[in-house]
Design an enzyme around this catalytic site. Structure first.
Site, short mmCIF file in Angstrom:
data_model
loop_
_atom_site.label_atom_id
_atom_site.label_comp_id
_atom_site.label_asym_id
_atom_site.label_seq_id
_atom_site.Cartn_x
_atom_site.Cartn_y
_atom_site.Cartn_z
N ASP A 153 6.47 -7.42 -11.22
CA ASP A 153 7.21 -6.26 -11.74
C ASP A 153 8.54 -6.76 -12.30
O ASP A 153 9.03 -7.83 -11.93
CB ASP A 153 7.48 -5.21 -10.66
CG ASP A 153 8.18 -3.97 -11.23
OD1 ASP A 153 7.72 -3.44 -12.27
OD2 ASP A 153 9.20 -3.55 -10.67
N SER A 154 9.13 -5.95 -13.16
CA SER A 154 10.44 -6.29 -13.71
C SER A 154 11.51 -6.30 -12.62
O SER A 154 12.56 -6.90 -12.80
CB SER A 154 10.82 -5.28 -14.79
OG SER A 154 10.86 -3.99 -14.22
N CYS A 170 3.70 -2.89 -13.12
CA CYS A 170 4.78 -2.38 -13.95
C CYS A 170 4.14 -1.72 -15.15
O CYS A 170 3.36 -2.36 -15.88
CB CYS A 170 5.67 -3.55 -14.39
SG CYS A 170 6.95 -3.11 -15.56
N GLU A 190 17.10 1.43 -8.80
CA GLU A 190 17.53 0.04 -8.57
C GLU A 190 18.87 0.00 -7.83
O GLU A 190 19.16 -0.95 -7.12
CB GLU A 190 17.64 -0.73 -9.89
CG GLU A 190 16.30 -0.95 -10.58
CD GLU A 190 15.58 -2.23 -10.19
OE1 GLU A 190 16.24 -3.26 -10.03
OE2 GLU A 190 14.33 -2.19 -10.03
N CYS A 231 5.74 5.10 -13.78
CA CYS A 231 6.65 3.97 -13.59
C CYS A 231 6.64 3.68 -12.09
O CYS A 231 6.76 4.61 -11.28
CB CYS A 231 8.06 4.32 -14.06
SG CYS A 231 9.29 3.08 -13.61
N HIS A 236 8.71 2.54 -10.17
CA HIS A 236 9.93 2.86 -9.43
C HIS A 236 9.96 4.31 -8.96
O HIS A 236 10.67 4.65 -8.01
CB HIS A 236 11.16 2.65 -10.32
CG HIS A 236 11.54 1.23 -10.54
ND1 HIS A 236 10.73 0.34 -11.19
CD2 HIS A 236 12.66 0.54 -10.20
CE1 HIS A 236 11.35 -0.84 -11.25
NE2 HIS A 236 12.51 -0.75 -10.65
#
Ligand code: DGL
Length: 275
Positions: A12-13, A75, A160, A194, A196
């Site tokens: 993942d990023s 991702c 994040e 997404c 996240h």
């Protein structure tokens, strides 16, 4: 860097893929796993196709160097912008026999079964929305379903930074959810497109009528991976099974470890990976 095993790679990023890894590890605990978070270059969501492809390909090949035969792009942005080129161009040329799978197809394969109205929503990054991957994929499986997309560019930075609730987070979540529902009030199934976003699910729920089905990807991807490994016993046999988990971040391991407790639900000791 060879890890001396054949773990399943998860990319993942940043931290989001840890929500998918949680579900995968819970479902398939016997396998070894290595997680690669490109935290130094996150977020990917607003970056160009070319950049996301370059960063993703580079990370996937680092995972191959570590011994992985199978890599999951946990991702959506990378799955939307890089997966096809990696599968069609890079693997045949440079890594035949290895496999890279994404998170968009497993989710779209399911969505037509969850909607009664035929109106589906996707909440995702700018990159995923602009790629129209969900619209294209859903059209293949369920031509009668209409997909409405809403980009939520503020959500990844909020997650994040561990801003998972509170007035500021509510403001940005409410705004994007309302923008989606204004596109068609009949929407009755929404994909959190997404990795996240599951961390924001309690806040997202606050702004949606209770009948709306909210689809998080972790359990879906884990179920599809289980199925893939059953259908590909050669690959399942090549992946090592000692239950070991290794974590790499391209940024600060101390910060990664702190966040991992939230995203992965247990403490980890990550290593720095120098790009
Ligand atoms: N977690 C990624 C996704 O699923 C995107 C995060 C980012 O923008 O880097 O799309």
């Amino acid at each position: 860097m060879d890890l001396g095993a054949t773990p399943i790679g998860i990319f993942d990023s940043g931290y989001g893929g840890l929500t998918v890894m949680r579900s995968i590890v819970d479902r398939l605990p016997q396998y070894d796993y290595v997680y690669f978070g490109d935290n130094a270059r996150t977020p990917y969501g607003n970056r160009s196709f070319e950049t996301v492809y370059e960063f993703t390909r580079e990370s996937v090949f680092h995972l191959f160097d570590m011994g992985c035969e199978l890599v999951i792009l946990a991702c959506n942005t990378a799955s939307a912008k890089a997966l096809r080129t990696i599968q069609q161009q890079d693997l045949p040329r440079m890594a035949s026999g290895k496999r890279v799978l994404g998170v968009i197809r497993p989710t779209t394969e399911l969505i037509g079964q969850l909607t009664h109205s035929g109106q589906v929503g996707v909440l995702a990054t700018n990159g995923t929305v602009n790629s129209a991957s969900y619209v294209i994929e859903a059209g293949r499986f369920f031509p009668h379903v209409e997909v409405h997309q809403q980009a939520c560019p503020m959500w990844v930075p909020l997650v994040e930074n561990n801003e998972l609730d509170g007035a500021g987070t509510e403001y940005f979540v409410q705004r994007s959810v309302e923008q989606l529902m204004e596109q068609d009030p009949r929407i009755d199934a929404i994909i959190l497109g997404c990795t996240h976003y599951p961390l924001l699910e309690p806040v997202i729920r606050r702004f949606l009528p209770p009948h709306i089905h909210l689809l998080s990807q972790g359990p879906v991807v884990a179920e599809r991976l289980d199925d893939y490994l059953e259908r590909h016993p050669d690959m399942a046999g090549r992946c090592s099974k000692t239950g070991k988990r290794t974590f790499f971040t391209t940024d600060d391991p101390a910060s990664f470890n702190r966040h991992a407790t939230i995203f992965f639900g247990e403490s980890v000791a990550s290593h720095h990976f120098s790009l």
